[in-house]
Design a protein around this motif. Sequence first.
Motif, PDB file in Angstrom:
ATOM      1  N   VAL A   1       0.853  -1.178   0.000  1.00 57.84           N
ATOM      2  CA  VAL A   1       0.000   0.000   0.000  1.00 57.84           C
ATOM      3  C   VAL A   1       0.892   1.233   0.000  1.00 57.84           C
ATOM      4  O   VAL A   1       1.818   1.328   0.795  1.00 57.84           O
ATOM      5  N   GLN A   2       0.633   2.158  -0.884  1.00 54.53           N
ATOM      6  CA  GLN A   2       1.429   3.374  -0.964  1.00 54.53           C
ATOM      7  C   GLN A   2       0.581   4.588  -0.620  1.00 54.53           C
ATOM      8  O   GLN A   2      -0.263   5.000  -1.400  1.00 54.53           O
ATOM      9  N   PRO A   3       0.797   5.192   0.547  1.00 54.54           N
ATOM     10  CA  PRO A   3       0.046   6.385   0.921  1.00 54.54           C
ATOM     11  C   PRO A   3       0.688   7.645   0.341  1.00 54.54           C
ATOM     12  O   PRO A   3       1.923   7.743   0.277  1.00 54.54           O
ATOM     13  N   VAL A   4      -0.149   8.598  -0.051  1.00 57.65           N
ATOM     14  CA  VAL A   4       0.302   9.876  -0.569  1.00 57.65           C
ATOM     15  C   VAL A   4      -0.466  10.981   0.145  1.00 57.65           C
ATOM     16  O   VAL A   4      -1.696  11.036   0.065  1.00 57.65           O
ATOM     17  N   GLU A   5       0.276  11.868   0.815  1.00 55.38           N
ATOM     18  CA  GLU A   5      -0.336  12.958   1.561  1.00 55.38           C
ATOM     19  C   GLU A   5      -0.513  14.195   0.693  1.00 55.38           C
ATOM     20  O   GLU A   5       0.241  14.419  -0.259  1.00 55.38           O
ATOM     21  N   SER A   6      -1.484  15.022   1.076  1.00 52.58           N
ATOM     22  CA  SER A   6      -1.685  16.321   0.451  1.00 52.58           C
ATOM     23  C   SER A   6      -2.395  17.233   1.444  1.00 52.58           C
ATOM     24  O   SER A   6      -2.927  16.765   2.455  1.00 52.58           O
ATOM     25  N   GLY A   7      -2.361  18.536   1.136  1.00 52.04           N
ATOM     26  CA  GLY A   7      -3.109  19.477   1.947  1.00 52.04           C
ATOM     27  C   GLY A   7      -2.294  20.333   2.885  1.00 52.04           C
ATOM     28  O   GLY A   7      -2.844  21.209   3.560  1.00 52.04           O
ATOM     29  N   GLY A   8      -0.997  20.115   2.937  1.00 57.01           N
ATOM     30  CA  GLY A   8      -0.174  20.945   3.806  1.00 57.01           C
ATOM     31  C   GLY A   8      -0.043  22.362   3.267  1.00 57.01           C
ATOM     32  O   GLY A   8      -0.475  22.660   2.151  1.00 57.01           O
TER      33      GLY A   8
ATOM     34  N   LEU B   1      -6.735  23.531   8.942  1.00 54.44           N
ATOM     35  CA  LEU B   1      -6.174  22.908   7.746  1.00 54.44           C
ATOM     36  C   LEU B   1      -6.625  21.454   7.735  1.00 54.44           C
ATOM     37  O   LEU B   1      -6.747  20.840   8.799  1.00 54.44           O
ATOM     38  N   ARG B   2      -6.894  20.931   6.552  1.00 53.97           N
ATOM     39  CA  ARG B   2      -7.243  19.521   6.449  1.00 53.97           C
ATOM     40  C   ARG B   2      -6.239  18.800   5.574  1.00 53.97           C
ATOM     41  O   ARG B   2      -6.048  19.166   4.418  1.00 53.97           O
ATOM     42  N   LEU B   3      -5.626  17.795   6.125  1.00 51.55           N
ATOM     43  CA  LEU B   3      -4.720  16.939   5.377  1.00 51.55           C
ATOM     44  C   LEU B   3      -5.473  15.722   4.854  1.00 51.55           C
ATOM     45  O   LEU B   3      -6.383  15.214   5.506  1.00 51.55           O
ATOM     46  N   SER B   4      -5.057  15.274   3.680  1.00 52.55           N
ATOM     47  CA  SER B   4      -5.632  14.071   3.087  1.00 52.55           C
ATOM     48  C   SER B   4      -4.519  13.073   2.808  1.00 52.55           C
ATOM     49  O   SER B   4      -3.381  13.455   2.531  1.00 52.55           O
TER      50      SER B   4
END
Length: 122
Positions: free
Chosen positions: A2-9, A18-21
């Motif tokens: 599983v490869q997680p990718v963050e966004s929203g910073g 702020l909401r991170l995804s």
Amino acid sequence: QVQPVESGGGLVQAGDSLRLSCTASGRTFNNYGMGWFRQAPGKERDFVAGINWDGRNTDYADSVKGRFTISRDDAKNTVYLQMNSLNPEDTAVYFCAVSGTMATTVREYLYWGQGTQVTVSS
């Protein structure tokens, strides 16, 4: 895998929200617990929040209780971190991670994202 990718910073002011995804590709997302960690310069990577596979159980670091909320949308393979009342001490790189269960330590997580920077100005 599983490869997680963050966004929203981003850069915000003290008191802002702020909401991170975190979107995870790969194997069945809803089999896994998910967590958020953060790491400030020169410091260790610390647990922020965790959620179990069905979203019914969550856990938070004392420093963010009442301000941050973790949630998940399995239809979108995404976990969120809603951050309210941010203060400069929340400044860090935030990492999303995947675990076999809800966990609170780095070593219990199997897969990690690359992180997203959150900077809170005073």
